[in-house]
Design an enzyme around this catalytic site. Structure first.
Site, PDB file in Angstrom:
ATOM      1  CG  MET A  97      22.765  53.184  27.466  1.00  8.33           C
ATOM      2  SD  MET A  97      23.154  51.438  27.230  1.00  8.33           S
ATOM      3  CE  MET A  97      22.591  50.585  28.633  1.00  8.33           C
ATOM      4  N   PRO A  98      19.841  56.174  29.824  1.00  9.75           N
ATOM      5  CG  PRO A  98      18.494  57.915  29.091  1.00  9.75           C
ATOM      6  CD  PRO A  98      19.386  56.823  28.598  1.00  9.75           C
ATOM      7  CG  PHE A  99      18.047  52.090  35.017  1.00  8.11           C
ATOM      8  CD1 PHE A  99      18.072  50.848  34.403  1.00  8.11           C
ATOM      9  CD2 PHE A  99      17.415  52.206  36.250  1.00  8.11           C
ATOM     10  CE1 PHE A  99      17.485  49.739  35.008  1.00  8.11           C
ATOM     11  CE2 PHE A  99      16.824  51.113  36.853  1.00  8.11           C
ATOM     12  CZ  PHE A  99      16.854  49.876  36.237  1.00  8.11           C
ATOM     13  CB  THR A 143      16.429  50.567  31.279  1.00  6.74           C
ATOM     14  OG1 THR A 143      17.211  49.999  30.230  1.00  6.74           O
ATOM     15  CG2 THR A 143      15.888  49.468  32.181  1.00  6.74           C
TER      16      THR A 143
END
Length: 71
Positions: free
Chosen positions: A1-3, A40
């Protein structure tokens, strides 16, 4: 999940921020194969008076240019 956290000076329009997050999201989808719902993005805005480059506050260094651009 890239943030991703993007730090920018205050003053950019909501439309410019929409364009920014769309471009970043599209790039992560293309590059990492991430699903949009996994991505996100946090935009952290700061005052130009709290940013200095080369010993000079950004607000002083570029005050005329930003007035012209409406930033």
């Amino acid at each position: 999940m890239p943030f991703i956290t993007v730090q920018i000076a205050k003053g950019h329009s909501v439309e410019k921020k929409r364009q920014l997050v769309k471009a970043l999201t599209d790039t992560l989808i293309e590059t990492l194969g991430a699903k949009p719902e996994w991505i996100t993005i946090h935009i952290d805005e700061f005052e130009r008076e709290n940013w200095a480059v080369g010993g000079q506050l950004h607000i002083d260094k570029h005050s005329g240019r930003h007035k012209e651009k409406g930033i």
